[in-house]
Design an enzyme around this catalytic site. Structure first.
Site, mmCIF file in Angstrom:
data_model
loop_
_atom_site.group_PDB
_atom_site.id
_atom_site.type_symbol
_atom_site.label_atom_id
_atom_site.label_comp_id
_atom_site.label_asym_id
_atom_site.label_seq_id
_atom_site.Cartn_x
_atom_site.Cartn_y
_atom_site.Cartn_z
ATOM 1 C CE LYS A 208 44.851 37.614 42.448
ATOM 2 N NZ LYS A 208 45.151 36.274 42.719
HETATM 3 C C1 PLP Z 1 40.953 35.751 38.477
HETATM 4 C C2 PLP Z 1 40.626 35.438 39.733
HETATM 5 N N1 PLP Z 1 39.470 35.840 40.519
HETATM 6 C C3 PLP Z 1 39.242 35.500 41.700
HETATM 7 C C4 PLP Z 1 40.134 35.310 42.633
HETATM 8 C C5 PLP Z 1 39.962 34.922 43.970
HETATM 9 O O1 PLP Z 1 40.470 35.779 44.863
HETATM 10 P P1 PLP Z 1 40.569 35.666 46.548
HETATM 11 O O2 PLP Z 1 41.707 34.560 46.645
HETATM 12 O O3 PLP Z 1 40.827 36.840 46.942
HETATM 13 O O4 PLP Z 1 39.426 35.026 46.830
HETATM 14 C C6 PLP Z 1 41.457 34.965 42.059
HETATM 15 C C7 PLP Z 1 42.553 34.749 43.020
HETATM 16 O O5 PLP Z 1 43.654 34.132 42.804
HETATM 17 C C8 PLP Z 1 41.647 35.283 40.777
HETATM 18 O O6 PLP Z 1 42.961 35.204 40.005
#
Ligand code: PLP
Length: 388
Positions: free
Chosen positions: A184
């Site tokens: 990210k």
């Molecule tokens: C659009 C979206 N929502 C939620 C998430 C979940 O993030 P995390 O991996 O920090 O739980 C991601 C992660 O890739 C994502 O791309």
């Protein structure tokens, strides 16, 4: 062809992050502590929200936001068919029922018209995803949410720097949820944040993220002396560690200086790939600020002369790491089995999911790396044309 494999989404880590992690290790304070509190404060200031609560993932941030929104079994949450599975799983974990809408074929964001058409008397929330860093149509979504008294929970996993009409996304709704996963724009390995306007929502999320223990339970081992805590709800183990915040603090300091580099790479790809038989992402809307998280091209076999999955393999053979964001949610067997969703019922998300390829777009990329990516795309497409 380049010698070393170009890893997709590799984070740019500098000495400041390394030193801060080492300092945390030496201090012995590894878990939730003062660095998490500082990261929350810095993040709150960056986004311009009243409150920010750090957790250990965006998935946790989404889950807790929905619990704090008071969702009950049977309540429906409208979200997009083109997202990471975590968005939908969080709705299910909160005990609610996900309702999918298709995306706009150009912006790849949820179609506000379809949101309106999907509202029932059980709808309690809308969960937009600012896909690839492109802000959703927040005027339309806020209007719908306001008119129907729905909670608005923004998935800003791709969109830390994004703005809609001069205001940061994540601050339009009741909750904004962010990811600090390794790929990210602000990377801490793993991590997440919830921003919210309401003090009581922030306090509840903080409490739920640490077993449901009363406020500031993390301080119980500090130098102010042991403090008894009380468990006031059945919470979760979603707290962020100081080790994660040690990385995140510095990544956040760099965020505004790295955004122009990704924008430059985005523009470079746009110019260098123009005219090739693939679809390029549309230009950002001038009234918004695109976070430039993903650069996605569409490989339509009828036009490109190569299937998308063959294109992915060929890019990997050229030593370029690529991604797929995302197969549409109904493509996955679990959701088809449990909810009966069919890919063809969400045709734009289905087509995009079957054609999309994400090219590397990290601030870590050198100009030579970007040229290698372009050369590999050209090489693969020329090979496909030659084979016809
Ligand atoms: C659009 C979206 N929502 C939620 C998430 C979940 O993030 P995390 O991996 O920090 O739980 C991601 C992660 O890739 C994502 O791309």
């Amino acid at each position: 062809m380049r010698d070393a494999f170009l890893v997709f989404g590799a984070p740019l880590i500098e000495e400041a992050e390394i030193n801060e992690v080492v300092a945390s290790m030496r201090s012995g304070w590894l878990g939730t502590g003062p660095k998490v509190a500082r990261f929350e404060e810095d993040f709150r200031g960056y986004v311009g929200s009243a409150h920010a609560v750090a957790v250990n993932s965006c998935t946790a941030a989404l889950h807790l936001s929905m619990v704090a929104a008071g969702l009950q079994p049977g309540d429906e949450v409208i979200t997009t068919a083109l997202t990471f599975c975590a968005t939908v799983n969080a709705i299910i974990h909160a005990g609610a029922t996900p309702v999918l809408v298709d995306v706009d074929p150009v912006t790849m964001n949820m179609d506000a018209g379809q949101v309106k058409a999907s509202i029932t008397d059980r709808t309690k929330a809308i969960l937009p995803v600012h896909f690839a860093g492109r802000p959703c149509d927040m005027d339309a979504l806020c209007e719908i949410a306001g008119r129907h008294r729905l909670k608005l929970i923004e998935d800003c996993a791709h969109a830390i720097e994004a703005e809609y009409h001069g205001r940061k996304v994540g601050t339009f709704g009741d909750f904004g949820c962010y990811s600090f996963y390794v790929t990210k724009n602000v990377a801490a390995g793993e991590g997440g944040m919830v921003v919210t306007r309401q003090e009581e929502d922030a306090a509840r999320i903080k409490m739920l993220a640490l077993h449901g223990m009363t406020k500031d339970a993390w301080k119980r081992f500090g130098d102010e002396g042991f403090k008894h805590y009380q468990v006031v709800e059945c919470g979760f183990k979603y707290n962020m560690m100081d080790l994660q915040a040690a990385i995140g603090l510095h990544q956040l300091r760099w965020v505004e200086s790295r955004w122009p580099r990704r924008k430059e790479l985005w523009n470079h790809y746009g110019a260098a790939l123009d005219g090739l038989p693939v679809a390029l992402p549309p230009e950002p809307d001038p009234a918004t600020r695109h976070a430039h998280h993903l650069y996605t091209i569409l490989v339509d076999p009828a036009r490109a002369g190569i299937e998308r999955d063959a294109f992915l393999d060929a890019m990997t053979r050229q030593n370029i790491g690529v991604g797929v964001h995302y197969l549409s949610i109904p493509e996955h067997p679990y959701y088809r089995r449990v909810f009966g969703w069919r890919p063809a019922d969400y045709p734009n998300a289905m087509r995009i999911g079957r054609q999309t390829v994400s090219l590397p777009l990290s601030a870590k990329l050198t100009d030579e790396d970007a040229d290698d990516v372009v050369a590999a795309v050209r090489h693969v497409l020329e090979g496909a044309r030659g084979a016809r």
